[in-house]
Scaffold this motif. Structure first.
Motif: not given
Length: 482
Positions: A193, A224, A246, A248, A252, A270
């Motif tokens: 990510d 992703h 986002s 993700i 994060k 990530g």
């Protein structure tokens, strides 16, 4: 529910343990946790000349202001380790009335409640539970877990990532397609990510004047769940929406990417165990900066090359020394070649935006040489001025019209009207016929090309002029063949 965790950096094991505990609790309770590694509060006492830009790290906290955070957990003891109490209070007060918990005693601020024997990992758990209670008023409990040792396999994966990043750093060059290169290396390194954002232009961040979070940024790379995507022709988005948009999921990390006083962009990554290798986060940031900066340098190089080509084209098309003097044509009082290009660039910069159209025209007085040769230059000057009047009448005062060569004119106009070029072609045909009829001594005949362009971010004036000029050459060729 979105919670920010403000820390120093991942080089300290205790900080990593804190984040690992907070991450597990946040995932268990369905909280979007964003970690802000901003290092330390810079003061006159801890500012060092050998590290003059460390203040840049702290700017990452500013993304919190407009990004819709429900609450904050702040490791103020470590962030403000070298700052006086008033400086730490000022730092905390900048976030206003947003629900907040600090991890150490600070008068006037609520602290995470924990026992002195609790580990940093356990404190991370408690911090998430308690900030949710402060936000919602409801007591919540996450499933406690024990901090696992950093396994040999996890360490090996992290080493693979750092090795791939070192390979990336060693192979960067101006000749590579840097977006694709960064993308391949980051995915090969095992990142699942990752989102990279680029600013429209580098933005200054000064320790004296501060900075403002850039209003717009462009997400150019998205990875992703291990699937990479290069994003082309994406419009700049409001930076305040970056967390809402986002892709993700889960915890994060956000980091600014800067060099000296200039910020180039930022990335969202990530959170995983790789941060337990202390220098991994800083290494990642440095390498992303390398790729972004090369991109900016390449863009500057391309822009310079285009400008040089434009200058060469202008000189090649211009047979008159007088056209290089000043900005106004001595005969028609229209802009001369240099004046036309200056005004055209200004018009495009100010008005050519999404939803607009640029109309570009080249007009050639193919009869002028014969008029001058047979009837004299005074008559030729009269014919030139007559054409200038016609162009002003056809295109109007909102256009930029210039005499760019002795027998050639150029016009540019920015309009809301689609297919405006067709209307102008019809009017030019009418005026051209009228011009042919009004003089019995000679023919004052015009060949012209009028092209219309939709707005594109990458579309340059040089490209529009070249297409219009090519079209004019084709028309001359067809007239010759006809």
């Amino acid at each position: 529910m979105r919670v920010g965790l403000l820390i120093t950096e991942f080089k300290e094991k205790k900080v990593c343990d804190l984040c690992l505990g907070a991450d597990i609790a946040a995932r268990d309770l369905g909280v979007e946790l964003v970690i802000f590694p901003g290092k330390k509060i810079i003061t006159d006492q801890n500012f060092h000349d050998d590290k003059p830009y460390e203040y840049q790290y702290q700017a990452v906290y500013d993304y919190i202001y407009e990004a819709g955070f429900d609450g904050l957990v702040i490791d103020i003891e470590r962030i403000g380790k070298e700052a006086k109490i008033l400086k730490k209070e000022s730092f905390l007060n900048q976030f206003g009335k947003k629900p907040m918990l600090v991890l150490s005693d600070m008068e006037g601020f609520d602290r995470v409640e924990y026992d002195k024997n609790d580990s940093d990992f356990e404190i991370g758990f408690l911090a998430i539970e308690q900030i949710l209670k402060k936000i919602s008023g409801n007591t919540v409990k996450s499933r406690k877990q024990v901090l696992k040792e950093f396994s040999a396999e996890a360490a090996l994966n992290a080493i693979r990532k750092t090795s791939a990043l070192f390979e990336f750093a060693s192979q960067c060059s101006y000749t590579k397609d840097n977006y694709d290169f960064i993308l391949s290396k980051i995915t090969n390194a095992g990142f699942k990510d990752f989102e990279l954002f680029l600013l429209e232009r580098p933005q200054l961040c000064s320790i004296k004047k501060g900075w403002q979070v850039p209003k717009h940024s462009k997400r150019i790379i998205t990875i992703h769940e291990g699937k990479a995507e290069k994003i082309d022709k994406v419009k700049y988005m409001d930076t305040s929406d970056i967390f809402d948009l986002s892709e993700i999921k889960g915890t994060k990390i956000i980091r600014n990417v800067f060099r000296g006083e200039e910020q180039y962009g930022f990335f969202i990554m990530g959170f995983d165990e790789s941060v337990r290798i202390g220098d991994f986060d800083d290494l990642m940031t440095s390498i992303v900066l390398c790729g972004i900066r090369i991109n900016f340098l390449k863009k500057c190089l391309v822009d310079t090359e285009e400008e040089l080509l434009q200058c060469q084209e202008e000189i090649a098309r211009d047979g008159s020394v007088l056209d290089h003097i000043g900005d106004e044509d001595y005969l028609t009082k229209l802009p001369n070649r240099s004046g036309f290009f200056a005004k055209a660039y200004d018009l495009l910069k100010m008005s050519f935006k999404n939803g607009k159209y640029a109309v570009v025209a080249y007009i050639d007085m193919e009869s002028l040489k014969n008029i001058n040769a047979i009837h004299g230059h005074d008559e030729g000057d009269h014919a030139v001025c007559r054409v200038a009047d016609i162009l002003s009448e056809v295109f109007g005062e909102n256009s930029v019209c210039g005499r760019i060569r002795g027998d050639e004119f150029a016009v540019i106009e920015v309009t809301d009207e689609e297919d405006k070029a067709e209307e102008l072609r019809i009017e030019m045909a009418r005026q051209n016929n009228k011009l042919l009829m009004e003089n019995t001594k000679y023919l004052n005949h015009l060949i012209y090309s009028i092209c219309e362009f939709d707005y594109e971010e990458s579309l340059s004036l040089r490209e529009m002029l070249k297409e219009t000029d090519d079209n004019l050459k084709n028309m001359r060729r067809m007239e010759t063949l006809g």
